[in-house]
Every structure is written in C-alpha cells, then in structure tokens.
Design a protein around this motif. Structure first.
Motif, PDB file in Angstrom:
ATOM      1  N   GLN A  28       0.798  -1.218   0.000  1.00  0.00           N
ATOM      2  CA  GLN A  28       0.000   0.000   0.000  1.00  0.00           C
ATOM      3  C   GLN A  28       0.836   1.277   0.000  1.00  0.00           C
ATOM      4  N   GLY A  29       2.125   1.152   0.317  1.00  0.00           N
ATOM      5  CA  GLY A  29       2.951   2.341   0.425  1.00  0.00           C
ATOM      6  C   GLY A  29       4.383   2.103   0.000  1.00  0.00           C
ATOM      7  N   VAL A  30       5.114   3.211  -0.134  1.00  0.00           N
ATOM      8  CA  VAL A  30       6.518   3.170  -0.549  1.00  0.00           C
ATOM      9  C   VAL A  30       7.301   4.176   0.287  1.00  0.00           C
ATOM     10  N   GLU A  31       8.472   3.751   0.728  1.00  0.00           N
ATOM     11  CA  GLU A  31       9.436   4.646   1.367  1.00  0.00           C
ATOM     12  C   GLU A  31      10.417   5.085   0.285  1.00  0.00           C
ATOM     13  N   LEU A  32      10.424   6.383  -0.023  1.00  0.00           N
ATOM     14  CA  LEU A  32      11.253   6.897  -1.104  1.00  0.00           C
ATOM     15  C   LEU A  32      12.635   7.299  -0.587  1.00  0.00           C
ATOM     16  N   ARG A  33      13.660   6.666  -1.113  1.00  0.00           N
ATOM     17  CA  ARG A  33      15.031   7.047  -0.781  1.00  0.00           C
ATOM     18  C   ARG A  33      15.334   8.388  -1.443  1.00  0.00           C
ATOM     19  N   ALA A  34      15.586   9.409  -0.620  1.00  0.00           N
ATOM     20  CA  ALA A  34      15.781  10.767  -1.130  1.00  0.00           C
ATOM     21  C   ALA A  34      17.265  11.044  -1.298  1.00  0.00           C
ATOM     22  N   HIS A  35      17.773  10.694  -2.460  1.00  0.00           N
ATOM     23  CA  HIS A  35      19.192  10.842  -2.759  1.00  0.00           C
ATOM     24  C   HIS A  35      19.315  11.292  -4.212  1.00  0.00           C
ATOM     25  N   GLU A  37      20.940  10.321  -6.629  1.00  0.00           N
ATOM     26  CA  GLU A  37      21.000   9.273  -7.641  1.00  0.00           C
ATOM     27  C   GLU A  37      19.645   8.604  -7.872  1.00  0.00           C
ATOM     28  N   GLU A  38      18.641   9.037  -7.117  1.00  0.00           N
ATOM     29  CA  GLU A  38      17.287   8.491  -7.246  1.00  0.00           C
ATOM     30  C   GLU A  38      16.378   9.512  -7.944  1.00  0.00           C
ATOM     31  N   PRO A  39      15.213   9.075  -8.440  1.00  0.00           N
ATOM     32  CA  PRO A  39      14.313   9.997  -9.142  1.00  0.00           C
ATOM     33  C   PRO A  39      13.741  11.099  -8.254  1.00  0.00           C
ATOM     34  N   VAL A  40      13.630  10.853  -6.949  1.00  0.00           N
ATOM     35  CA  VAL A  40      13.035  11.836  -6.037  1.00  0.00           C
ATOM     36  C   VAL A  40      14.054  12.240  -4.979  1.00  0.00           C
ATOM     37  N   HIS A  41      14.317  13.542  -4.880  1.00  0.00           N
ATOM     38  CA  HIS A  41      15.247  14.096  -3.898  1.00  0.00           C
ATOM     39  C   HIS A  41      14.948  15.587  -3.782  1.00  0.00           C
ATOM     40  N   PRO A  42      15.514  16.260  -2.793  1.00  0.00           N
ATOM     41  CA  PRO A  42      15.156  17.675  -2.591  1.00  0.00           C
ATOM     42  C   PRO A  42      15.473  18.597  -3.759  1.00  0.00           C
ATOM     43  N   GLY A  43      16.303  18.167  -4.696  1.00  0.00           N
ATOM     44  CA  GLY A  43      16.657  19.024  -5.822  1.00  0.00           C
ATOM     45  C   GLY A  43      15.652  19.059  -6.951  1.00  0.00           C
ATOM     46  N   ILE A  44      14.613  18.217  -6.909  1.00  0.00           N
ATOM     47  CA  ILE A  44      13.641  18.234  -8.007  1.00  0.00           C
ATOM     48  C   ILE A  44      12.709  19.436  -7.852  1.00  0.00           C
TER      49      ILE A  44
END
Length: 266
Positions: A28-35, A37-44
C-alpha cells in the motif's frame, strides 16, 4: 498493519515502475530514498514533484516517507547546512504528501551525552516547521543510536510530538536489545517499523524475509491486532549489496510472510 517497501531495494527505478510494482505485489505504500542518484530528492522542482504526486495518486499508493540522510548527532559541521537539509526534506515530504522524513543519528565515537544533546537541539529546532508542514521527523535506530534505549535518550530531550522514532529491527538486534524491550521504549514515539532479514551479525547481506536470523516473528507479533493503524516497511538494502537477489520477485512472498506472522501473533 499496512505494508510498504523502500526504493533502496530497487535503486534508480523510475517512479511509474515503482508504483506499478507496489500495485502488482500488494503493497500500500513506498518509502522513497531521497538521494540525488534516485528519481526523487530535494533538488527536483515543483513540476517534477507534482508529477510524482500524480503518479502515486493514480496508482492508489501512498508515499510513506522521504528517507533522507541528515545526521543529526554528527559532531561539528555546518549548522546552517544541516538545518537547510532538514528543512528541504520536510518541504519535499510536505509537497509529496508523505507522512514522515527519516534522519540518522550519525553520532560517531563522540561522547554519547554530547551526541544526544546535539541531536535533540537540531531536531527540536526543526520541529516547528515539521508541525506546520504536517510531517513527522523520525530518528532511525541506526549507527551511534542503534537501540530503542539510545533513541529514547534523544527523543526524551526533544519532547515534541512531531519528532518520533523509526524502528529498524536489524539495528536494535545488532545492539543486543530484545524486540519486546525495543517496542516498550519506542512505542510511545513510533512512526513505523522497518523489517528486513540477514544471514548473521557478521553478514548483513539482505535476504528474503524469514530466511535469516532476525527475530521477525517476535518483532511483528508485537503489532498483531493493531488493524490498519501502523506500517511495516521492508528495507531491502540492494543498493549496498548489488549481488543480492533482486527484490521484485521477493515482494509477494515477503508480504505473505509478514501477514502470516501477524496472524500468528508471534
């Protein structure tokens, strides 16, 4: 209980494929690694964040956590930069509709009392923004603060409802703490639980749930009867162990194993 998995187990996987994988395997959920090299991180940017939200909404999957790498007990360093890092993680989680951000202790070998005070001060300073954003900051049982007792020394000093704990069952076990003791310490402040399995204390290569030595039955059984009020998140550390088996084929049997442990209650 509800089930999530961490994108640490599927490094670099595009978000549409992450959502499809969760749907296909019953998570039901996902923990997103915020790095970076990943699609989701604070720079998006805002457009990219909105696209991520829409993808998860379309798939009916929850973004549980933005799993950051801020080390709140680290000695020295740039205080302004660390504060900014926490702020950016909180704002990213808020924009994505995530309930939590994950931070590490990172106290190293410094005096535990000094590390506790540093972590508490930094977490306390970030708590008002977290409250405003509707996001909880979770201190993971990890590295210098790997047991529930360690984490509670910090959380007791903070004393703010927006700052809680993330129970990584491997680290409390490696720290010599029994699951019932970890649970008793952390439960008043607990966000959710990270489950995993390993071959031994000396070999932490990730394994299928139930195939290793971690006391998952004892850990998960503590939450039997909790209904849908909590989360179990499988953190499969494929990113650090590239030779480990691929996670996608393990997800369904892993969820079924957790369901069986909850049903047995031990």
């Amino acid at each position: 209980m509800k089930f999530a998995f961490s994108t640490l187990g599927v490094p670099g996987l595009p978000i549409p494929e992450v959502v499809a994988l969760a749907n296909r395997t019953g998570y039901q959920g996902v923990e997103l690694r915020a790095h970076p090299e990943e699609p989701v991180h604070p720079g998006i940017d805002e457009r990219e964040r909105a696209a991520v939200v829409e993808e998860f909404k379309r798939g009916g999957v929850e973004i549980l956590t933005v799993a950051g790498y801020a080390r709140v007990a680290a000695e020295g360093g740039d205080e302004d930069r660390l504060s900014q890092e926490l702020d950016e993680l909180i704002r990213l989680a808020s924009d994505l509709g995530a309930s939590y951000i994950r931070v590490f202790p990172g106290g190293g070998d410094q005096d535990p009392e000094a590390a506790d005070a540093t972590a508490a001060r930094r977490l306390g300073a970030a708590a008002p923004l977290a409250a405003e954003a509707g996001v909880r900051i979770l201190l993971e049982t990890h590295d210098s603060h790997r047991t529930g007792a360690d984490a509670m020394r910090v959380l007791g000093l903070v004393g703010h409802p927006q700052v809680g704990a993330l129970w990584d069952v491997m680290h409390t076990w490696l720290g010599g703490e029994r699951p019932v003791t970890s649970h008793a310490s952390l439960s008043p402040h607990l966000g959710y639980v990270q489950v995993k399995d390993i071959a031994s204390a000396q070999d932490t290569t990730p394994l299928a749930l139930g195939a290793g030595v971690l006391p998952l039955g004892e850990c998960v059984g503590l939450f039997a009867g909790d209904g849908d009020d909590g989360w179990l998140c499988w953190e499969y550390e494929k990113r650090w162990y590239p030779a480990a088996a691929d996670l996608p084929d393990l997800l369904i049997p892993g969820r079924e194993h957790l369901e069986a442990l909850l049903a047995r209650g031990h």
